[in-house]
Each structure stands twice: as C-alpha cells, then as structure tokens.
Design an enzyme around this catalytic site. Structure first.
Site, mmCIF file in Angstrom:
data_model
loop_
_atom_site.group_PDB
_atom_site.id
_atom_site.type_symbol
_atom_site.label_atom_id
_atom_site.label_comp_id
_atom_site.label_asym_id
_atom_site.label_seq_id
_atom_site.Cartn_x
_atom_site.Cartn_y
_atom_site.Cartn_z
ATOM 1 N N LYS A 33 0.833 -1.216 0.000
ATOM 2 C CA LYS A 33 0.000 0.000 0.000
ATOM 3 C C LYS A 33 0.862 1.257 0.000
ATOM 4 C CE LYS A 33 -3.465 2.045 3.131
ATOM 5 N NZ LYS A 33 -4.161 1.831 4.433
ATOM 6 N N ASP A 134 7.550 -12.838 17.535
ATOM 7 C CA ASP A 134 7.572 -13.526 18.839
ATOM 8 C C ASP A 134 6.762 -12.754 19.885
ATOM 9 O OD1 ASP A 134 9.277 -11.362 19.241
ATOM 10 O OD2 ASP A 134 10.916 -12.531 20.087
ATOM 11 N N GLU A 135 6.341 -11.519 19.540
ATOM 12 C CA GLU A 135 5.582 -10.727 20.523
ATOM 13 C C GLU A 135 4.209 -11.332 20.804
ATOM 14 O OE1 GLU A 135 5.858 -6.476 20.262
ATOM 15 O OE2 GLU A 135 7.696 -6.575 19.091
ATOM 16 N N TYR A 159 -0.539 -4.070 18.920
ATOM 17 C CA TYR A 159 0.219 -4.654 17.795
ATOM 18 C C TYR A 159 0.288 -6.168 17.908
ATOM 19 C CZ TYR A 159 4.338 -6.406 15.319
ATOM 20 O OH TYR A 159 5.182 -7.173 14.551
ATOM 21 N N ALA A 161 -1.391 -8.225 19.756
ATOM 22 C CA ALA A 161 -2.708 -8.882 19.748
ATOM 23 C C ALA A 161 -3.234 -9.000 18.320
ATOM 24 C CB ALA A 161 -3.684 -8.089 20.616
ATOM 25 N N LYS A 198 12.478 3.017 14.828
ATOM 26 C CA LYS A 198 12.789 1.843 15.648
ATOM 27 C C LYS A 198 14.115 2.058 16.377
ATOM 28 C CE LYS A 198 9.143 -0.444 14.066
ATOM 29 N NZ LYS A 198 8.942 -1.535 13.163
ATOM 30 N N PRO A 214 16.972 8.265 23.415
ATOM 31 C CA PRO A 214 15.940 7.917 24.395
ATOM 32 C C PRO A 214 15.936 6.424 24.715
ATOM 33 C CG PRO A 214 14.949 8.297 22.233
ATOM 34 C CD PRO A 214 16.424 8.540 22.079
ATOM 35 N N ARG A 223 15.732 -8.030 24.453
ATOM 36 C CA ARG A 223 15.251 -8.441 23.134
ATOM 37 C C ARG A 223 16.282 -9.390 22.531
ATOM 38 N NH1 ARG A 223 11.633 -6.787 25.398
ATOM 39 N NH2 ARG A 223 10.267 -5.024 24.950
ATOM 40 N N ASN A 258 18.172 -3.577 26.235
ATOM 41 C CA ASN A 258 18.117 -2.386 25.371
ATOM 42 C C ASN A 258 19.254 -1.420 25.668
ATOM 43 O OD1 ASN A 258 15.901 -3.291 23.995
ATOM 44 N ND2 ASN A 258 14.416 -1.991 25.079
ATOM 45 N N ARG A 293 7.225 2.607 28.237
ATOM 46 C CA ARG A 293 6.054 2.345 27.397
ATOM 47 C C ARG A 293 5.009 1.577 28.227
ATOM 48 N NH1 ARG A 293 7.854 -1.583 22.790
ATOM 49 N NH2 ARG A 293 8.110 0.197 21.439
HETATM 50 N N1 NAD Z 1 10.595 -5.651 12.483
HETATM 51 C C1 NAD Z 1 10.704 -6.709 13.288
HETATM 52 O O1 NAD Z 1 11.585 -6.734 14.135
HETATM 53 C C2 NAD Z 1 9.772 -7.884 13.114
HETATM 54 C C3 NAD Z 1 10.022 -9.040 13.836
HETATM 55 C C4 NAD Z 1 9.203 -10.149 13.648
HETATM 56 C C5 NAD Z 1 8.156 -10.087 12.752
HETATM 57 N N2 NAD Z 1 7.903 -8.948 12.068
HETATM 58 C C6 NAD Z 1 6.782 -8.952 11.099
HETATM 59 O O2 NAD Z 1 7.368 -8.882 9.811
HETATM 60 C C7 NAD Z 1 6.522 -8.139 8.933
HETATM 61 C C8 NAD Z 1 7.309 -6.998 8.306
HETATM 62 O O3 NAD Z 1 7.822 -6.163 9.343
HETATM 63 P P1 NAD Z 1 8.647 -4.845 8.979
HETATM 64 O O4 NAD Z 1 9.452 -4.507 10.167
HETATM 65 O O5 NAD Z 1 9.296 -5.011 7.659
HETATM 66 O O6 NAD Z 1 7.456 -3.801 8.845
HETATM 67 P P2 NAD Z 1 7.435 -2.383 8.112
HETATM 68 O O7 NAD Z 1 6.512 -1.541 8.921
HETATM 69 O O8 NAD Z 1 8.823 -1.894 7.864
HETATM 70 O O9 NAD Z 1 6.792 -2.690 6.677
HETATM 71 C C9 NAD Z 1 5.436 -2.997 6.512
HETATM 72 C C10 NAD Z 1 5.098 -2.852 5.029
HETATM 73 O O10 NAD Z 1 3.697 -3.195 4.860
HETATM 74 C C11 NAD Z 1 3.100 -2.213 4.049
HETATM 75 N N3 NAD Z 1 1.666 -2.148 4.399
HETATM 76 C C12 NAD Z 1 1.126 -1.689 5.562
HETATM 77 N N4 NAD Z 1 -0.217 -1.764 5.502
HETATM 78 C C13 NAD Z 1 -0.532 -2.301 4.297
HETATM 79 C C14 NAD Z 1 -1.755 -2.650 3.649
HETATM 80 N N5 NAD Z 1 -2.935 -2.431 4.230
HETATM 81 N N6 NAD Z 1 -1.708 -3.199 2.409
HETATM 82 C C15 NAD Z 1 -0.509 -3.417 1.798
HETATM 83 N N7 NAD Z 1 0.680 -3.081 2.343
HETATM 84 C C16 NAD Z 1 0.670 -2.547 3.582
HETATM 85 C C17 NAD Z 1 3.834 -0.922 4.349
HETATM 86 O O11 NAD Z 1 3.683 0.034 3.309
HETATM 87 C C18 NAD Z 1 5.266 -1.419 4.509
HETATM 88 O O12 NAD Z 1 5.926 -1.452 3.248
HETATM 89 C C19 NAD Z 1 5.349 -7.658 9.775
HETATM 90 O O13 NAD Z 1 4.268 -8.540 9.544
HETATM 91 C C20 NAD Z 1 5.843 -7.764 11.207
HETATM 92 O O14 NAD Z 1 4.781 -8.042 12.085
HETATM 93 C C21 NAD Z 1 8.702 -7.845 12.233
#
Ligand code: NAD
Length: 354
Positions: A33, A134-135, A159, A161, A198, A214, A223, A258, A293
């Site tokens: 998106k 893992d959350e 998130y 949930a 992040k 921060p 983590r 952290n 948080r």
């Molecule tokens: N970042 C982490 O440490 C981590 C760890 C474990 C799992 N995850 C999971 O991995 C996945 C990716 O995480 P990330 O850190 O790359 O996230 P991110 O926020 O960097 O990227 C999310 C992507 O999804 C797209 N998006 C959001 N809503 C959308 C929609 N309605 N339709 C289409 N695209 C949409 C965004 O534009 C973005 O490109 C997520 O599902 C997250 O839960 C992340």
C-alpha cells in the site's frame, strides 16, 4: 517459483525481495500500500530486474487482489504487510486491526479463491507463508525460559494482539479449507533500510545529530536480535522447504538489554567517528532515560532449534558483526535515511501518484 510478497517495500519485506532477486532465479511481485513505512527506494537495487514487479495495492481491497492473483498466477504468497510499530499501536490501534487482522482475512480469502481453481498438484505445492512475531507470546520473566513453537499466546500490546489474531486466522484457513499455510514467528530484526522510528536506527541517527538517545524505563528490557538478512534467508528457506501446517520460530541467539544495545552503538560510533557532533567526549553522554512504554514486555527470547534442525537454517551474523555492519551501512547511506527523515521519499511518490 513465482512469489507474491506483501509488504515488500517495508524493512523486512525489501530484504526478502532483494534476497530472492539476487540469490535465486524466482520471480517476485511486490504488493504494498506504501504507508509511511513503505519505501520503494529500499528496492532500488533490484527494481530494474525483469524478475521483479510492483503493484501499489491495499491488502484490504479484495477486487484488486483478485486481479493480481489472476494476472500473476503465483506459486506462493509471503505475507509481510502489516502495521508494525508497537508505539503507534498504542496511540492509534485502528490501523492495526484493519491491516493486520482484516487485511490478513481479505488476503487469505483472495488466496483461497485463486488456489481453489488450481490443478491438484499445483494446489498441493502452493504455499501461503505468514510472517509473524515472537511478541504474540507476551513476555518472559526470569532469564532461562525461551519461546518455543508451542508456547501459549499471551500478547500484550494492540500490535501483538493483532498479529496473534492473524496467526490464528492463517492456521484456521489450513485446518478448515486445506490452504497450505506456514507461520513463522521471529524475534526483533535490525539491519540496513530500517525505518528510523525503531530503536537501533533511531539511536544511530540521533547520535550522529548530537540529539538525546531515548531509552525506555531503566533500559533493562531484553530483546533477542536477528540481522535482517539472516531473517530473509530463513523466510526463503521456509517458503521453499517448510512443511505446510507447521510453525517455525526464528531467532538469532542474541539476547541483549536495550541499554546494552544503545551502549554498543555508542562505542562503535566512538571508534568510527573522530568528529563528535557537539561538546561530548563519548556518545554515551547522550543517553536519556524516558518514561516507560505502557505494558512494556520485559524479555523476549527465541528457541530457534526447530528451524535449525529441520530446515538446516542458522544465522550467519553474531550481534557484534551485525551491529557493526548496520552502523557502517547507515554511515555510508545518508542519502537513503535523509530522504526518509525529511519525508521526500513519500512526498515525491504522492506527487507521482496524483
Ligand atoms: N521488524 C521486526 O523486528 C519484526 C520481527 C518479527 C516479525 N515482524 C513482522 O514482519 C513483517 C514486516 O515487518 P517490517 O518490520 O518489515 O514492517 P514495516 O513496517 O517496515 O513494513 C510494513 C510494510 O507493509 C506495508 N503495508 C502496511 N499496511 C498495508 C496494507 N494495508 N496493504 C498493503 N501493504 C501494507 C507498508 O507500506 C510497509 O511497506 C510484519 O508482519 C511484522 O509483524 C517484524
């Protein structure tokens, strides 16, 4: 293989797409998106490859999804699209419910509709791979126990949930409809192209500008860190070799507090940068403790022995090697993060789309 990657313009999704294009012969269609977290500039190195294509689509839009499935005829879907930032889920949970739960449901139904029309052998080899966190397991107290694939779900934030809900939907679509799904739950990722809200990129970039670093509460939250390119390799291994109906935990055996992560980054910057941004001797002087948080999880730690034993994946990076690579990447790629920080990566895109 022809693989649809949802959320392929995000942090982990773009690493997956770069990995598939650079290390395999597979074809990728990214659907994204392009929310604030989506950045096509993270895909610049592969965007001219003929095995790569992109469609700007919301996973909550069934008609657009149906067209994409019919046009592309995928062998697999890797589902990473999500709202992913815990702090944003506390300020505004609605987008998390919409994308992470409703969006996953709409995507599952679009996939099932397409999959049900395949030949029986194509149906059997098809994969829907759901990428989760893992959350969903909540947090661990004490220092010994680890999250395994059978740890009960106990999410703490809107998130986690919403991700837990989506995991349940994905498993139900296999049990009820036979759609061959696989779920992976991964620990915290870090590495190149990470959006600077992040912890790790925020600390690197704030330090470079001499701003406060921060740290929530006392900084003792633990983590388990995984370098994003190790995660991308793990995900490709799972989608190509994993068993339908299975869950795989993915982690890097890198538990860190952290505050220790922040101090490690400070020490690396002390070593690499001779010109400090302001009147400080050491970057650690910029550390500032801020109010914790709400509902902050204490400790996450992954037991990744199943994916190591059954699929032969192991992380290549230690935390020390990965964090050094990450700091060096941010120092060498200022044009990428400056355009994220000043908003031009999305403003220009909006101009193009209007
Ligand atoms: N970042 C982490 O440490 C981590 C760890 C474990 C799992 N995850 C999971 O991995 C996945 C990716 O995480 P990330 O850190 O790359 O996230 P991110 O926020 O960097 O990227 C999310 C992507 O999804 C797209 N998006 C959001 N809503 C959308 C929609 N309605 N339709 C289409 N695209 C949409 C965004 O534009 C973005 O490109 C997520 O599902 C997250 O839960 C992340």
């Amino acid at each position: 293989m022809k693989i649809i990657v949802t959320g392929g313009a995000g942090f982990i999704g773009s690493a997956v797409v770069r990995h598939i294009i650079e290390a395999t012969h597979d074809e990728v269609l990214v659907i994204d998106k392009l929310t604030y977290a989506g950045n096509l500039e993270s895909l610049a190195s592969v965007s001219s490859n003929e095995r790569y294509s992109f469609r700007q689509i919301d996973i909550c839009a069934p008609t657009a999804l149906a067209t994409v499935f019919q046009d592309f005829q995928p062998d697999a879907v890797m589902h990473l699209a999500a709202e992913s930032h815990v702090d944003r889920s506390i300020v505004g949970p609605a987008a998390f419910i919409e994308t992470n739960i409703v969006g996953t449901y709409v995507l599952l139904e679009a996939t099932r509709d397409y999959w049900s029309q395949l030949t029986s052998s194509a149906k059997e080899s098809f994969r829907f791979h759901h990428i989760s966190t893992d959350e969903v397991f909540g947090d661990l107290h004490g220092t010994e126990s680890l999250f395994t694939e059978t740890t009960p779900y106990a999410p703490s934030s809107p998130y986690s949930a919403s991700k837990a809900s989506s995991d349940h939907l994905v498993r139900a679509w296999m049990r009820t409809f036979g759609l061959p799904t696989i779920v992976t739950n991964c620990s915290n990722n870090y590495g190149p192209y990470h959006f600077p809200e992040k912890l790790i990129p925020l600390v690197i970039l704030n330090a470079l500008e001499g701003k406060p670093l921060p740290v929530y509460g006392n900084g003792c939250q633990i983590r388990d860190w995984l370098y994003v390119e190790d995660h991308a390799r793990a995900l490709y291994t799972v989608v190509t070799e994993g068993e339908p109906g299975e869950t795989y935990n993915i982690g890097g055996h890198n538990e860190r507090k952290n505050i220790d992560v922040v101090k490690t980054i400070c020490r690396l910057l002390d070593e690499i940068i001779s010109d400090k941004p302001m009147q400080i001797d050491r970057f650690e002087e910029l550390i500032t403790y801020v109010t914790d948080r709400p509902g902050h999880d204490l400790r996450y730690a992954i037991d990744a022995s199943k994916i190591e034993r059954e699929l032969g994946w192991t992380p290549a990076e230690t935390f020390e090697s990965g964090i050094r690579k990450t700091v060096e990447w941010y120092l060498a790629n200022e044009s990428w993060w400056q355009r994220v920080k000043d908003g031009s990566y999305s403003r220009e895109r909006l101009g193009l789309n209007s």
